[in-house]
Design a protein around this motif. Structure first.
Motif, mmCIF file in Angstrom:
data_model
loop_
_atom_site.group_PDB
_atom_site.id
_atom_site.type_symbol
_atom_site.label_atom_id
_atom_site.label_comp_id
_atom_site.label_asym_id
_atom_site.label_seq_id
_atom_site.Cartn_x
_atom_site.Cartn_y
_atom_site.Cartn_z
ATOM 1 N N ALA A 126 0.775 -1.257 -0.274
ATOM 2 C CA ALA A 126 0.005 0.140 -0.053
ATOM 3 C C ALA A 126 0.894 1.221 0.081
ATOM 4 C CB ALA A 126 -0.753 0.005 1.394
ATOM 5 N N SER A 127 1.153 1.739 -1.296
ATOM 6 C CA SER A 127 2.247 2.887 -1.372
ATOM 7 C C SER A 127 1.372 4.264 -0.947
ATOM 8 C CB SER A 127 2.580 3.092 -2.626
ATOM 9 O OG SER A 127 3.433 3.947 -3.030
ATOM 10 N N ILE A 128 2.129 4.733 0.098
ATOM 11 C CA ILE A 128 1.324 6.151 0.624
ATOM 12 C C ILE A 128 1.865 7.434 -0.474
ATOM 13 C CG2 ILE A 128 1.220 7.706 2.565
ATOM 14 C CD1 ILE A 128 0.311 4.657 2.864
ATOM 15 N N GLU A 129 0.733 7.701 -1.376
ATOM 16 C CA GLU A 129 0.865 8.586 -2.272
ATOM 17 C C GLU A 129 1.386 10.319 -1.752
ATOM 18 O OE1 GLU A 129 -2.288 8.530 -4.804
ATOM 19 O OE2 GLU A 129 -2.051 6.677 -5.349
ATOM 20 N N THR A 130 0.901 10.484 -0.646
ATOM 21 C CA THR A 130 1.048 11.924 -0.008
ATOM 22 C C THR A 130 2.488 12.012 0.724
ATOM 23 O OG1 THR A 130 -0.058 11.187 1.944
ATOM 24 C CG2 THR A 130 -1.328 12.279 0.368
ATOM 25 N N ILE A 131 3.295 11.017 0.969
ATOM 26 C CA ILE A 131 4.504 11.145 1.404
ATOM 27 C C ILE A 131 5.289 10.352 0.608
ATOM 28 C CG2 ILE A 131 5.844 10.643 3.512
ATOM 29 C CD1 ILE A 131 3.305 10.326 5.138
ATOM 30 N N GLY A 132 5.952 11.348 -0.304
ATOM 31 C CA GLY A 132 6.657 10.778 -1.626
ATOM 32 C C GLY A 132 7.621 9.711 -1.261
ATOM 33 N N ASP A 133 8.310 9.364 -0.106
ATOM 34 C CA ASP A 133 9.372 8.292 0.039
ATOM 35 C C ASP A 133 8.929 7.206 1.004
ATOM 36 O OD1 ASP A 133 9.373 10.137 2.418
ATOM 37 O OD2 ASP A 133 11.711 9.198 2.565
ATOM 38 N N ALA A 134 7.574 7.222 1.361
ATOM 39 C CA ALA A 134 7.092 6.346 2.272
ATOM 40 C C ALA A 134 6.679 5.111 1.437
ATOM 41 C CB ALA A 134 6.010 6.659 3.149
ATOM 42 N N TYR A 135 6.914 3.795 2.018
ATOM 43 C CA TYR A 135 6.371 2.624 1.462
ATOM 44 C C TYR A 135 5.948 1.893 2.496
ATOM 45 C CZ TYR A 135 6.715 -1.392 -1.796
ATOM 46 O OH TYR A 135 6.703 -2.322 -2.819
ATOM 47 N N MET A 136 4.757 1.299 2.123
ATOM 48 C CA MET A 136 3.633 0.377 3.312
ATOM 49 C C MET A 136 3.474 -0.565 2.875
ATOM 50 S SD MET A 136 0.276 1.632 5.008
ATOM 51 C CE MET A 136 -0.609 0.321 5.965
ATOM 52 N N VAL A 137 3.739 -1.749 3.744
ATOM 53 C CA VAL A 137 3.419 -3.206 3.193
ATOM 54 C C VAL A 137 2.678 -4.040 4.558
ATOM 55 C CG1 VAL A 137 4.244 -5.579 2.591
ATOM 56 C CG2 VAL A 137 5.238 -3.162 1.843
ATOM 57 N N ALA A 138 1.645 -4.632 4.402
ATOM 58 C CA ALA A 138 0.985 -5.482 5.221
ATOM 59 C C ALA A 138 1.146 -7.179 5.018
ATOM 60 C CB ALA A 138 -0.294 -5.248 5.441
ATOM 61 N N ALA A 139 1.576 -7.884 5.942
ATOM 62 C CA ALA A 139 1.697 -9.367 5.856
ATOM 63 C C ALA A 139 0.666 -10.047 6.515
ATOM 64 C CB ALA A 139 3.001 -9.741 6.189
ATOM 65 N N GLY A 140 0.253 -11.003 5.864
ATOM 66 C CA GLY A 140 -1.071 -11.863 6.435
ATOM 67 C C GLY A 140 -2.369 -11.206 6.368
ATOM 68 N N LEU A 141 -2.389 -10.363 5.534
ATOM 69 C CA LEU A 141 -3.691 -9.409 5.307
ATOM 70 C C LEU A 141 -4.625 -10.102 4.446
ATOM 71 C CD1 LEU A 141 -5.152 -6.666 5.992
ATOM 72 C CD2 LEU A 141 -4.271 -5.927 4.034
ATOM 73 N N LEU A 142 -4.244 -10.316 3.230
ATOM 74 C CA LEU A 142 -5.289 -10.993 2.171
ATOM 75 C C LEU A 142 -5.200 -12.406 2.162
ATOM 76 C CD1 LEU A 142 -4.940 -8.138 -0.541
ATOM 77 C CD2 LEU A 142 -6.630 -8.220 1.300
ATOM 78 N N LEU A 143 -3.966 -12.930 2.351
ATOM 79 C CA LEU A 143 -3.779 -14.258 2.400
ATOM 80 C C LEU A 143 -3.598 -14.718 3.919
ATOM 81 C CD1 LEU A 143 -1.691 -15.111 -0.984
ATOM 82 C CD2 LEU A 143 -4.067 -15.777 -0.431
ATOM 83 N N HIS A 144 -3.841 -15.828 4.288
ATOM 84 C CA HIS A 144 -3.420 -15.976 5.758
ATOM 85 C C HIS A 144 -2.003 -16.463 5.708
ATOM 86 C CE1 HIS A 144 -3.732 -17.609 9.749
ATOM 87 N NE2 HIS A 144 -3.033 -18.938 9.345
ATOM 88 N N ASP A 145 -1.387 -15.965 6.824
ATOM 89 C CA ASP A 145 0.112 -16.307 7.049
ATOM 90 C C ASP A 145 0.338 -16.180 8.336
ATOM 91 O OD1 ASP A 145 2.730 -16.538 7.129
ATOM 92 O OD2 ASP A 145 3.165 -14.811 5.812
ATOM 93 N N ALA A 146 0.398 -17.553 8.960
ATOM 94 C CA ALA A 146 0.558 -17.705 10.268
ATOM 95 C C ALA A 146 1.903 -17.253 11.061
ATOM 96 C CB ALA A 146 0.266 -19.120 11.159
ATOM 97 N N ASP A 147 2.828 -17.083 10.100
ATOM 98 C CA ASP A 147 4.110 -16.600 10.260
ATOM 99 C C ASP A 147 4.499 -15.223 9.778
ATOM 100 O OD1 ASP A 147 6.454 -17.100 11.693
ATOM 101 O OD2 ASP A 147 7.542 -18.307 10.020
ATOM 102 N N HIS A 148 3.391 -14.378 9.670
ATOM 103 C CA HIS A 148 3.455 -12.982 9.050
ATOM 104 C C HIS A 148 4.421 -12.147 9.703
ATOM 105 C CE1 HIS A 148 1.311 -11.246 12.309
ATOM 106 N NE2 HIS A 148 0.673 -12.383 12.432
ATOM 107 N N ALA A 149 4.871 -12.226 10.915
ATOM 108 C CA ALA A 149 5.818 -11.479 11.323
ATOM 109 C C ALA A 149 7.350 -11.732 10.944
ATOM 110 C CB ALA A 149 6.070 -11.640 12.755
ATOM 111 N N ALA A 150 7.732 -13.003 10.581
ATOM 112 C CA ALA A 150 8.697 -13.533 9.988
ATOM 113 C C ALA A 150 9.189 -13.073 8.663
ATOM 114 C CB ALA A 150 8.840 -14.886 10.182
ATOM 115 N N THR A 151 7.662 -13.351 7.934
ATOM 116 C CA THR A 151 7.822 -12.863 6.298
ATOM 117 C C THR A 151 8.093 -11.448 6.252
ATOM 118 O OG1 THR A 151 5.856 -14.733 6.031
ATOM 119 C CG2 THR A 151 6.081 -12.662 4.555
ATOM 120 N N MET A 152 7.377 -10.614 7.254
ATOM 121 C CA MET A 152 7.721 -9.159 7.047
ATOM 122 C C MET A 152 9.190 -8.967 7.370
ATOM 123 S SD MET A 152 6.594 -6.475 5.826
ATOM 124 C CE MET A 152 4.497 -6.365 6.487
#
Length: 192
Positions: free
Chosen positions: A54-80
């Motif tokens: 989820a790129s944040i358009e209003t802050i030019g250099d910000a990059y946002m990502v979520a793990a385990g949101l749309l696909l289940h990932d019990a190990d989402h923290a390690a994935t991240m």
């Protein structure tokens, strides 16, 4: 319609010194650097199916990502964390347009519940809201250049089950809007 996600990991990253760079070089050079960097990040995301960018358009250099949101990932923290390490490596392959060396990033991660949904009428956007998003943003903003800074909740999800991650406790920090929190940084790869 809003959807509740009880446990995901959210990452924010930004470029160290971006404000200065954007004032010192031509806008075309800034956009070229961002495009090269984000294309590398996006390619990494494609190799990890449980990530949602989820790129944040209003802050030019910000990059946002979520793990385990749309696909289940019990190990989402390690994935991240694996994604964050890959981000650091990718950033090191992109040069700052000022000629001062490779891009350095600051990364923050927090794990917890979020609510997602479509917001807007003309330009609809899939958005994440909640304290987890805010805390991840704070982990990034009070993090250290070139380091991966995480909350205790993220640390707890991986500390016992993933010995490949070596940690340094930053102790209690006063986090703007959140109060005192014990936070952690991932040890530099050469220390691990």
């Amino acid at each position: 319609m809003a959807t509740w996600h009880p446990n995901v990991s959210v990452l924010f990253a930004d470029i160290v010194g971006f404000s200065t760079v954007s004032q010192e070089v031509e806008p075309e050079q800034v956009f070229a650097m961002l495009n090269e960097l984000y294309a590398r990040y996006d390619s990494i995301c494609e190799t990890m199916p449980s990530l949602y960018k989820a790129s944040i358009e209003t802050i030019g250099d910000a990059y946002m990502v979520a793990a385990g949101l749309l696909l289940h990932d019990a190990d989402h923290a390690a994935t991240m964390l694996r994604f964050a390490l890959a981000m650091q490596q990718a950033a090191g392959q992109v040069q700052m347009p000022t000629g001062t060396g490779p891009v350095r990033i600051r990364v923050g991660i927090h794990s917890g519940p979020v609510t997602s949904g479509i917001i807007g009428k003309i330009r609809k956007r899939y958005c994440l809201v909640g304290n987890t998003v805010n805390t991840a943003s704070r982990m990034e903003s009070c993090g250290l250049p070139g380091r991966i800074h995480v909350s205790s909740s993220t640390h707890q999800l991986v500390a016992g089950s993933h010995p490949e991650f070596v940690w340094e406790c930053r102790g209690p920090l006063d986090i703007k809007g959140l109060g005192s929190m014990v936070t952690w940084v991932l040890a530099q790869p050469e220390q691990a």
